[in-house]
Motif scaffolding. Sequence first.
Motif, PDB file in Angstrom:
ATOM      1  N   THR A  34       0.830  -1.209   0.000  1.00 33.76           N
ATOM      2  CA  THR A  34       0.000   0.000   0.000  1.00 33.76           C
ATOM      3  C   THR A  34       0.861   1.255   0.000  1.00 33.76           C
ATOM      4  OG1 THR A  34      -1.723  -1.165   1.224  1.00 33.76           O
ATOM      5  CG2 THR A  34      -1.826   1.243   1.219  1.00 33.76           C
ATOM      6  N   MET A  35       1.948   1.212   0.750  1.00 36.59           N
ATOM      7  CA  MET A  35       2.837   2.369   0.825  1.00 36.59           C
ATOM      8  C   MET A  35       3.394   2.723  -0.554  1.00 36.59           C
ATOM      9  SD  MET A  35       6.179   2.913   3.299  1.00 36.59           S
ATOM     10  CE  MET A  35       5.351   2.089   4.670  1.00 36.59           C
ATOM     11  N   ILE A  36       3.835   1.710  -1.289  1.00 37.77           N
ATOM     12  CA  ILE A  36       4.378   1.938  -2.634  1.00 37.77           C
ATOM     13  C   ILE A  36       3.305   2.515  -3.558  1.00 37.77           C
ATOM     14  CG2 ILE A  36       5.264   0.791  -4.699  1.00 37.77           C
ATOM     15  CD1 ILE A  36       6.735  -1.155  -2.844  1.00 37.77           C
ATOM     16  N   MET A  37       2.127   1.914  -3.545  1.00 43.24           N
ATOM     17  CA  MET A  37       1.054   2.381  -4.426  1.00 43.24           C
ATOM     18  C   MET A  37       0.648   3.820  -4.107  1.00 43.24           C
ATOM     19  SD  MET A  37      -1.478  -0.882  -5.109  1.00 43.24           S
ATOM     20  CE  MET A  37      -1.891  -1.154  -3.382  1.00 43.24           C
ATOM     21  N   ASP A  38       0.549   4.128  -2.826  1.00 42.25           N
ATOM     22  CA  ASP A  38       0.111   5.471  -2.431  1.00 42.25           C
ATOM     23  C   ASP A  38       1.165   6.533  -2.732  1.00 42.25           C
ATOM     24  OD1 ASP A  38      -2.187   4.291  -1.586  1.00 42.25           O
ATOM     25  OD2 ASP A  38      -1.868   4.589   0.564  1.00 42.25           O
ATOM     26  N   ILE A  39       2.426   6.185  -2.565  1.00 46.14           N
ATOM     27  CA  ILE A  39       3.494   7.141  -2.879  1.00 46.14           C
ATOM     28  C   ILE A  39       3.552   7.400  -4.384  1.00 46.14           C
ATOM     29  CG2 ILE A  39       6.015   7.434  -2.937  1.00 46.14           C
ATOM     30  CD1 ILE A  39       6.121   6.071  -0.188  1.00 46.14           C
ATOM     31  N   LYS A  40       3.414   6.340  -5.172  1.00 48.26           N
ATOM     32  CA  LYS A  40       3.391   6.515  -6.630  1.00 48.26           C
ATOM     33  C   LYS A  40       2.164   7.303  -7.068  1.00 48.26           C
ATOM     34  CE  LYS A  40       6.162   2.531  -8.086  1.00 48.26           C
ATOM     35  NZ  LYS A  40       6.186   1.266  -8.886  1.00 48.26           N
ATOM     36  N   ALA A  41       1.041   7.091  -6.376  1.00 44.13           N
ATOM     37  CA  ALA A  41      -0.191   7.810  -6.722  1.00 44.13           C
ATOM     38  C   ALA A  41      -0.045   9.309  -6.497  1.00 44.13           C
ATOM     39  CB  ALA A  41      -1.362   7.255  -5.912  1.00 44.13           C
ATOM     40  N   LYS A  42       0.862   9.697  -5.618  1.00 46.63           N
ATOM     41  CA  LYS A  42       1.116  11.117  -5.371  1.00 46.63           C
ATOM     42  C   LYS A  42       2.049  11.719  -6.414  1.00 46.63           C
ATOM     43  CE  LYS A  42       1.592  12.741  -1.187  1.00 46.63           C
ATOM     44  NZ  LYS A  42       2.063  12.983   0.205  1.00 46.63           N
ATOM     45  N   GLY A  43       2.507  10.892  -7.359  1.00 47.22           N
ATOM     46  CA  GLY A  43       3.323  11.395  -8.463  1.00 47.22           C
ATOM     47  C   GLY A  43       4.818  11.233  -8.291  1.00 47.22           C
ATOM     48  N   TYR A  44       5.232  10.452  -7.293  1.00 45.68           N
ATOM     49  CA  TYR A  44       6.658  10.284  -7.048  1.00 45.68           C
ATOM     50  C   TYR A  44       7.170   8.983  -7.650  1.00 45.68           C
ATOM     51  CZ  TYR A  44       5.712  13.895  -3.596  1.00 45.68           C
ATOM     52  OH  TYR A  44       5.308  15.056  -2.996  1.00 45.68           O
ATOM     53  N   LYS A  45       8.384   9.035  -8.157  1.00 48.25           N
ATOM     54  CA  LYS A  45       9.055   7.827  -8.611  1.00 48.25           C
ATOM     55  C   LYS A  45       9.848   7.277  -7.430  1.00 48.25           C
ATOM     56  CE  LYS A  45      12.181   6.056 -12.161  1.00 48.25           C
ATOM     57  NZ  LYS A  45      12.997   6.400 -13.351  1.00 48.25           N
ATOM     58  N   LEU A  46       9.945   5.954  -7.332  1.00 47.94           N
ATOM     59  CA  LEU A  46      10.723   5.324  -6.263  1.00 47.94           C
ATOM     60  C   LEU A  46      12.049   4.833  -6.815  1.00 47.94           C
ATOM     61  CD1 LEU A  46       7.819   3.438  -4.494  1.00 47.94           C
ATOM     62  CD2 LEU A  46       9.358   5.050  -3.366  1.00 47.94           C
ATOM     63  N   GLY A  47      13.129   5.072  -6.072  1.00 46.64           N
ATOM     64  CA  GLY A  47      14.443   4.646  -6.542  1.00 46.64           C
ATOM     65  C   GLY A  47      15.390   4.409  -5.391  1.00 46.64           C
ATOM     66  N   THR A  48      16.611   4.030  -5.722  1.00 49.13           N
ATOM     67  CA  THR A  48      17.646   3.797  -4.717  1.00 49.13           C
ATOM     68  C   THR A  48      18.218   5.135  -4.245  1.00 49.13           C
ATOM     69  OG1 THR A  48      19.406   3.699  -6.368  1.00 49.13           O
ATOM     70  CG2 THR A  48      18.258   1.634  -5.866  1.00 49.13           C
ATOM     71  N   VAL A  49      19.048   5.073  -3.227  1.00 51.17           N
ATOM     72  CA  VAL A  49      19.709   6.293  -2.756  1.00 51.17           C
ATOM     73  C   VAL A  49      20.578   6.883  -3.873  1.00 51.17           C
ATOM     74  CG1 VAL A  49      21.434   7.202  -1.150  1.00 51.17           C
ATOM     75  CG2 VAL A  49      19.662   5.641  -0.320  1.00 51.17           C
ATOM     76  N   SER A  50      21.295   6.026  -4.583  1.00 52.24           N
ATOM     77  CA  SER A  50      22.137   6.528  -5.684  1.00 52.24           C
ATOM     78  C   SER A  50      21.310   7.236  -6.741  1.00 52.24           C
ATOM     79  CB  SER A  50      22.925   5.377  -6.322  1.00 52.24           C
ATOM     80  OG  SER A  50      23.959   4.943  -5.464  1.00 52.24           O
ATOM     81  N   GLU A  51      20.156   6.685  -7.072  1.00 50.93           N
ATOM     82  CA  GLU A  51      19.293   7.325  -8.070  1.00 50.93           C
ATOM     83  C   GLU A  51      18.742   8.646  -7.551  1.00 50.93           C
ATOM     84  OE1 GLU A  51      17.488   3.532 -10.551  1.00 50.93           O
ATOM     85  OE2 GLU A  51      16.682   3.956  -8.552  1.00 50.93           O
TER      86      GLU A  51
END
Length: 321
Positions: free
Chosen positions: A296-313
């Motif tokens: 749910t956390m991943i889906m909700d964060i993406k729904a807010k328009g954010y991309k998820l990535g590593t610290v390096s990214e």
Amino acid sequence: MRKKVGNYLLISGMIVLFFGIFIYPHKAMSTGSNNRGTFTSSSEINKDNTLYRKIQMYSDQHKIEPIDAKVDRVWKAIPGYNGLSVDINASYKKMKKSGEFDKNKIVFKEVSPKVHLEDLDPEPIYRGNPQKPMVAFLINVAWGNEFIPGMLKVLSNHETKATFFFDGSWVKKNPELAKMIKDAGHEIGNHAYSHPNLQQRTEAETMAELKKTNDVIKETLGITPKWFAPPSGSFNQVTIQVANRLDMKTVIWTVDTVDWRKPATSEMVRRVVSKVGNGSMVLMHPTKPTAEGLDTMIMDIKAKGYKLGTVSELMSEKRVN
């Protein structure tokens, strides 16, 4: 007399021919030639110039200046972020055939800042650039083995990569699980060897903790971490300097799940998602609430328009489209 007239006519003819070529060059050169159409007409030149000017005008209106890395009074070290400009020549080349301006054929290029994260003095990093719409998960691992496979599956289902910070003694005891995480494509960081309170450790003790962890990670996984996360967020300037001497930058977090307190899963997810923003780093561990709420956390964060990535990214200057 007849000879003089002949010479006069010859000279007159040459003069007429010369001025005819000078005044009407295109016409003169195309007469009787098989290369008709090799000369650009004035209307075609004007059309090209107009197209070029339109691209230039679009470029002026849509230019985004790069942002230099800096040391903020509150957030400490903040990475830079690339700017954006129109590649005028490449854009013109794509439109030249039709001769018409088409913003869908505009070619952009990223512009690097002048000051980079590597140029700054050693400081802790609490977040990525506040203009970058990306969020990173920091997963500290010193225990909680039973929840790791399930978390890896959720991350895989969402094609999301995280940065796992390994306790060195944990890697020594769980090499296969460490390899599983690395083989899944996740980034690996250093979390010291025995989960010490580094604020209370000497420089030599801190060096031993960090170097021993790097050594066991190198031996087990064949990589050397470039990010260090101090256990419990406990550090001082000596900690930062030691990590820097080992070619690692120290990262903390922007948002904390506080999952080790075993909060209600839904409440934890709601609180975390409400706090994330551009450049946020979310701290978590392999715990029951996180394992249950990660999807749910991943889906909700993406729904807010954010991309998820590593610290390096997240720390890279590369723009997120």
